[in-house]
Design an enzyme around this catalytic site. Sequence first.
Site, PDB file in Angstrom:
ATOM      1  N   CYS A  79       0.828  -1.206   0.000  1.00  0.00           N
ATOM      2  CA  CYS A  79       0.000   0.000   0.000  1.00  0.00           C
ATOM      3  C   CYS A  79       0.867   1.263   0.000  1.00  0.00           C
ATOM      4  O   CYS A  79       0.549   2.247  -0.672  1.00  0.00           O
ATOM      5  CB  CYS A  79      -0.923   0.018   1.211  1.00  0.00           C
ATOM      6  SG  CYS A  79      -2.290  -1.171   1.156  1.00  0.00           S
ATOM      7  N   CYS A 109      -7.188  -7.370  -3.712  1.00  0.00           N
ATOM      8  CA  CYS A 109      -7.364  -7.053  -2.293  1.00  0.00           C
ATOM      9  C   CYS A 109      -8.813  -6.720  -1.941  1.00  0.00           C
ATOM     10  O   CYS A 109      -9.089  -6.221  -0.837  1.00  0.00           O
ATOM     11  CB  CYS A 109      -6.469  -5.881  -1.907  1.00  0.00           C
ATOM     12  SG  CYS A 109      -4.706  -6.233  -2.093  1.00  0.00           S
ATOM     13  N   CYS A 164      -5.391   1.512   4.363  1.00  0.00           N
ATOM     14  CA  CYS A 164      -4.044   1.632   3.812  1.00  0.00           C
ATOM     15  C   CYS A 164      -3.396   2.836   4.500  1.00  0.00           C
ATOM     16  O   CYS A 164      -3.816   3.219   5.579  1.00  0.00           O
ATOM     17  CB  CYS A 164      -4.096   1.808   2.295  1.00  0.00           C
ATOM     18  SG  CYS A 164      -5.006   3.259   1.744  1.00  0.00           S
TER      19      CYS A 164
END
Length: 236
Positions: free
Chosen positions: A115, A201, A226
Amino acid sequence: MTAAEALAEVEESTASEILRWAYAHYERVAIVASFQAESSVLIHLASRLVRRPEVVTLDTGRLPEETHAVMESIQVRYPIQLRVQAPDPGEVAAMVGEHGSNLFYRSPELRRTCCEVRKTRPLAVALQGFDAWVTGIRRDQGVSRAATPVVKRDAAHGGIAKIAPLVGWTRSEVWDYIREHRLPVHPLYAAGYTSIGCAPCTRATRPGEDERAGRWYWEEGGVRECGLHWDGERPL
């Protein structure tokens, strides 16, 4: 103007009023769009206030094809100035060379590394030269976002303003606005997704699950964020 003074001015304002205030107080304002439902609302509102809103998006290199499709439809409909920011190719190559392309499945730490390389660092690059950025996050999206202010000083990006016009909206209010104005929406919502990020994801959510349950769905517990709005310990 201090963050406290700015917050006092806009805390009880409507989303449109908050955006109008932002454009009046800051020379360069970027709407940071993931092209989820909230992005459609913000771009629609901004297009009613300024001639060519500046929009920043992060192309992580792992986005679903449907994200590119809705991005294109919004570009056709609205006179936005779109900047698509990609991660540094060298950083991606080094990360993948060391950990593999699907490192995020192996541990939360490696997921956060991915991320950071694909999202957090590119956003820092994209926001250079801006005085404020606008995000579509809402307080009802989860505990990690429940205390999000309408406006704050963003120390992570050089002290520019971070503005959240939809922070007090509910998911239902977002979708009511979308239906009322017939806005373009991400095709994956029709497939049961309620929050959409990178393709590997994100999954569709099940009835009764939290709105962000489909993000990094293999992780047990922890904060589903993130590095854009969370530094690992607290909101940004």
